[in-house]
Design a protein around this motif. Structure first.
Motif, short mmCIF file in Angstrom:
data_model
loop_
_atom_site.label_atom_id
_atom_site.label_comp_id
_atom_site.label_asym_id
_atom_site.label_seq_id
_atom_site.Cartn_x
_atom_site.Cartn_y
_atom_site.Cartn_z
N VAL A 1 60.56 -129.31 34.86
CA VAL A 1 59.71 -129.80 36.05
C VAL A 1 59.43 -131.19 35.88
O VAL A 1 58.57 -131.45 34.88
N TRP A 2 59.59 -131.92 36.90
CA TRP A 2 59.25 -133.69 36.88
C TRP A 2 58.08 -133.76 37.85
O TRP A 2 58.00 -133.45 38.61
N ILE A 3 57.26 -134.71 36.86
CA ILE A 3 56.01 -135.10 37.64
C ILE A 3 56.20 -136.66 37.76
O ILE A 3 56.29 -137.35 36.71
N HIS A 4 56.33 -137.36 38.97
CA HIS A 4 56.62 -138.72 39.16
C HIS A 4 55.21 -139.43 38.74
O HIS A 4 54.38 -138.96 38.72
N GLY A 5 55.56 -140.65 38.45
CA GLY A 5 54.62 -141.70 38.37
C GLY A 5 54.19 -142.70 39.47
O GLY A 5 54.59 -142.09 40.69
N GLY A 6 53.24 -143.54 39.21
CA GLY A 6 52.79 -144.35 40.26
C GLY A 6 51.40 -144.67 40.24
O GLY A 6 50.59 -144.59 41.36
N ALA A 7 50.96 -144.62 39.01
CA ALA A 7 49.37 -145.24 38.69
C ALA A 7 48.27 -144.05 39.55
O ALA A 7 47.43 -144.51 39.84
N GLU B 1 56.75 -139.41 33.71
CA GLU B 1 56.85 -140.85 33.45
C GLU B 1 55.71 -141.58 33.87
O GLU B 1 55.20 -141.18 35.16
N SER B 2 54.91 -142.48 33.23
CA SER B 2 53.63 -143.38 33.57
C SER B 2 52.54 -142.22 33.98
O SER B 2 51.98 -141.37 33.14
N ALA B 3 52.10 -142.34 35.08
CA ALA B 3 51.22 -141.28 35.61
C ALA B 3 51.42 -140.27 35.43
O ALA B 3 50.81 -138.89 35.05
N GLY B 4 52.93 -139.77 35.71
CA GLY B 4 53.69 -138.52 35.44
C GLY B 4 53.26 -138.05 33.84
O GLY B 4 52.93 -136.94 33.53
N GLY B 5 53.59 -138.95 33.16
CA GLY B 5 53.69 -138.65 31.53
C GLY B 5 51.88 -138.36 31.32
O GLY B 5 51.72 -137.59 30.40
N LEU C 1 47.78 -132.13 30.97
CA LEU C 1 48.01 -130.70 31.17
C LEU C 1 48.28 -130.00 29.97
O LEU C 1 47.96 -128.72 29.78
N MET C 2 48.37 -130.64 28.94
CA MET C 2 48.68 -130.03 27.49
C MET C 2 47.39 -129.73 27.01
O MET C 2 47.30 -128.83 25.98
N THR C 3 46.25 -130.27 27.63
CA THR C 3 45.05 -129.98 27.10
C THR C 3 44.07 -129.25 28.18
O THR C 3 42.84 -128.99 27.88
N SER C 4 44.69 -128.72 29.27
CA SER C 4 44.03 -128.06 30.19
C SER C 4 43.91 -126.59 30.07
O SER C 4 45.35 -126.11 30.13
N PRO C 5 43.15 -125.90 29.80
CA PRO C 5 43.08 -124.30 29.86
C PRO C 5 43.85 -123.81 31.04
O PRO C 5 44.44 -122.52 31.03
N ALA C 6 43.61 -124.40 32.33
CA ALA C 6 44.38 -123.82 33.52
C ALA C 6 45.88 -123.98 33.33
O ALA C 6 46.38 -123.08 34.24
N ALA C 7 46.29 -124.62 32.52
CA ALA C 7 47.75 -124.71 32.46
C ALA C 7 48.41 -124.11 31.45
O ALA C 7 49.82 -124.03 31.23
N GLU C 8 47.66 -123.40 30.66
CA GLU C 8 48.23 -122.95 29.44
C GLU C 8 49.31 -121.58 29.78
O GLU C 8 48.99 -120.89 30.70
N GLY C 9 50.37 -121.67 29.27
CA GLY C 9 51.40 -120.47 29.57
C GLY C 9 52.34 -121.06 30.68
O GLY C 9 53.29 -120.16 31.03
N PHE D 1 54.01 -123.77 31.06
CA PHE D 1 55.33 -124.31 30.47
C PHE D 1 55.26 -124.48 28.89
O PHE D 1 54.30 -124.21 28.28
N HIS D 2 56.53 -124.61 28.42
CA HIS D 2 56.57 -124.28 27.14
C HIS D 2 57.31 -125.29 26.11
O HIS D 2 57.44 -125.37 25.01
N ARG D 3 57.64 -126.23 26.87
CA ARG D 3 57.82 -127.66 26.22
C ARG D 3 57.30 -129.00 26.89
O ARG D 3 57.38 -128.61 28.23
N ALA D 4 57.11 -129.95 26.36
CA ALA D 4 56.74 -131.14 27.19
C ALA D 4 57.30 -132.41 26.94
O ALA D 4 57.74 -132.77 25.61
N ILE D 5 57.63 -133.49 27.65
CA ILE D 5 58.08 -134.68 27.56
C ILE D 5 57.12 -135.64 28.25
O ILE D 5 57.13 -135.55 29.43
N ALA D 6 56.66 -136.56 27.40
CA ALA D 6 55.66 -137.64 27.98
C ALA D 6 56.38 -138.83 27.91
O ALA D 6 56.56 -139.42 26.67
#
Length: 516
Positions: A105-111, A195-199, A205-213, A215-220
């Motif tokens: 799942v890709w999150i785009h950047g753009g500040a 990437e960027s803001a997406g990163g 989100l790796m620190t957000s309780p609401a996102a727990e479970g 996703f199972h890996r992350a690339i920033a």
């Protein structure tokens, strides 16, 4: 399951979606994952998407989030801009499958105020065909509608929710969990990357309780991880925005009635104003709200509070040169602006050593030349936060650190180098999609194809097997730890170097330096 018709059909709880076959992939675009955030839902948390009747045509991208249509990220012809923007796109491989496929799942950047999932660079045909994965790209609310925090002005009659863009991303991930199996994906095997803001969204989100479970890996990639601010700063910026649109805090409810163009124009002005007043800060960014973002993300990593999922993280060698080229205020690139940044950081962090600025500057031999000022800005915004996160996360979960060093002959000759965002076409395998792109004016396309090949193999191996060292990778990439600090340098060839940023890391120190 996907039908075998010429136009692939998939039926999910919302209804039946018709996609297209394109370049070896099955593609569905513009699928709504949440209700339109308009009217009374403007500035509110996303709500569930409604079902539709009949077969929905998903052959074209949905509207993109409101933004400056003449800004630094050009909008491709044929795309529309609209508040009703909460949609996602899916690429899946053609052909039979023996098991549910890994999902990326890709999150785009753009500040946090520009961009969309419809940028041609993010076409995922090459990734899915090569990696036998399902790729999802998402839109989310941007700018004032997604990353300004008006909650300090909330009333019972006029409530405002926090971190709307992040809440949108979480809602999209919930949609993926509920529906991706119908597209051949495995909801229990999701890699979040951006990437960027997406990163920055990924590390937040790796620190957000609401996102727990979810996703199972992350690339920033190039995460501005310290560009997350406290409620006091967020309220001050929100008040500045209200002044720009001519409203008093007591009139905040009228924001729901203003034309979206007015909000977008004011946001563009705010984006220019805030870093001019306080160099090194962003106008729109996630907020520590005690809910979606309970802690400053880098601090959460340092205290072992991040989700313990495998992490691949890194930066580019010359991140700041793009901001100089574009004359962007988003990063301080002059010695005076860098000094102002340190003064503001010291005001926010009274426990820092009084000689912190001098200690850091001494690690850059050419300072105060402009290039060294850009290097300090690069390290404040991207490299040091990434090193702090890698160091902390490596104690609790598998972590890999990279630095993207490759630049084509033209980018080197233009003194741009491996600047911010230049790794993205290598990840997706898409070159030449930006109009008038000069990247290969002096050659280098063949070498770039080889670099892209290696990056794709590693990213896909990480998403599929949990390690960037798959069977096809040539140079072993050890995990990052505090002993060896092994870092993959991505250039014409891959090289693993122990602690390549040792001197800079020691000059900046162990304590996280950022704004509150």
């Amino acid at each position: 399951m996907v039908s075998s018709a010429d136009s692939p059909l998939v039926t999910i709880a919302q209804g039946t979606a018709r996609g297209v076959r394109f370049e070896g992939a099955l593609v569905w675009k513009g699928i709504p994952y949440a209700a339109p955030p308009i009217g009374h839902l403007r500035f509110r948390a996303p709500q569930a998407a409604a079902a539709w009747e009949g077969v929905r045509d998903c052959s074209v991208f949905g509207p993109i989030a409101p933004q400056n249509e003449h800004g630094p990220l050009p909008i491709d012809p044929g795309l529309t801009v609209d508040e009703d923007c909460l949609s996602l796109n899916i690429w899946a491989p053609e052909g039979p499958q023996n098991r549910p496929r890994p999902v990326m799942v890709w999150i785009h950047g753009g500040a946090y105020y520009l961009g969309s999932s419809a940028q041609r660079m993010f076409d995922a045909c090459d990734l899915v065909e090569r990696g036998d994965v399902v790729v999802v790209t998402i839109n989310y609310r941007l700018g004032a509608l997604g990353f300004l925090d008006f909650s300090s002005f909330s009333t019972a009659e006029q409530p405002f929710d926090t971190n709307l863009g992040l809440r949108d991303q979480i809602e999209a991930l919930k949609w993926v969990r509920a529906n991706i199996a119908a597209f051949g994906g495995d909801p229990a095997d999701v890699t979040l990357f951006g990437e960027s803001a997406g990163g920055g969204a990924v590390t937040t989100l790796m620190t957000s309780p609401a996102a727990e479970g979810l996703f199972h890996r992350a690339i920033a990639e190039s995460s501005p991880a310290t560009s997350v601010y406290g409620s006091e700063r967020a309220a001050s910026i929100a008040e500045s925005f209200l002044e720009l649109v001519g409203l008093a805090p007591a009139e905040v409810g009228r924001l729901r009635d203003l034309p979206v163009d007015v909000l977008t124009a004011a946001c563009v002005e705010l984006v220019q104003q805030v870093p001019a007043r306080v160099p090194g800060t962003l106008a729109v960014a996630p907020t520590v709200d005690g809910d979606v973002v309970p802690h400053y993300p880098v601090a959460a990593f340092r205290h072992g509070l991040a989700h313990k999922v495998p992490l691949l993280i890194g930066t580019n060698k010359d991140e700041a040169s793009m901001f100089r080229l574009m004359k962007s205020p988003l990063m301080p690139i002059t010695p005076d602006a860098v000094h102002q940044m340190f003064v503001a950081i010291a005001a926010d962090n009274p426990d820092l050593p009084v000689d912190e600025e001098q200690q850091v500057e001494a690690a850059y031999p050419d300072y105060p030349k402009r290039r060294s000022a850009m290097e300090i800005s690069r390290d404040a915004a991207f490299r040091m936060p990434t090193l702090w996160i890698a160091e902390a996360h490596s104690r609790v979960a598998p972590t890999w650190l990279y630095r993207f060093d490759y630049a084509t002959p033209f980018l080197r000759a233009a003194r741009i180098g491996a600047t911010h965002g230049t790794e993205v076409p290598y990840v997706f395998g898409n070159f030449g999609v930006v109009p008038r792109d000069p990247t290969f004016k002096l050659g280098g396309r063949r070498t770039a194809a080889h670099v892209s090949d290696r990056i794709q193999r590693r990213w896909l191996s990480f998403a599929s097997a949990g390690s960037p060292d798959g069977e096809e990778t040539e140079t072993p990439w050890p995990r990052y730890d505090e002993t060896d600090r092994a870092t993959l340098l991505i250039g014409k060839a891959d090289a693993v170097v122990a602690d390549p940023d040792r001197d800079l890391r020691r000059a900046w120190g162990e304590e996280v330096i950022g704004f509150t």
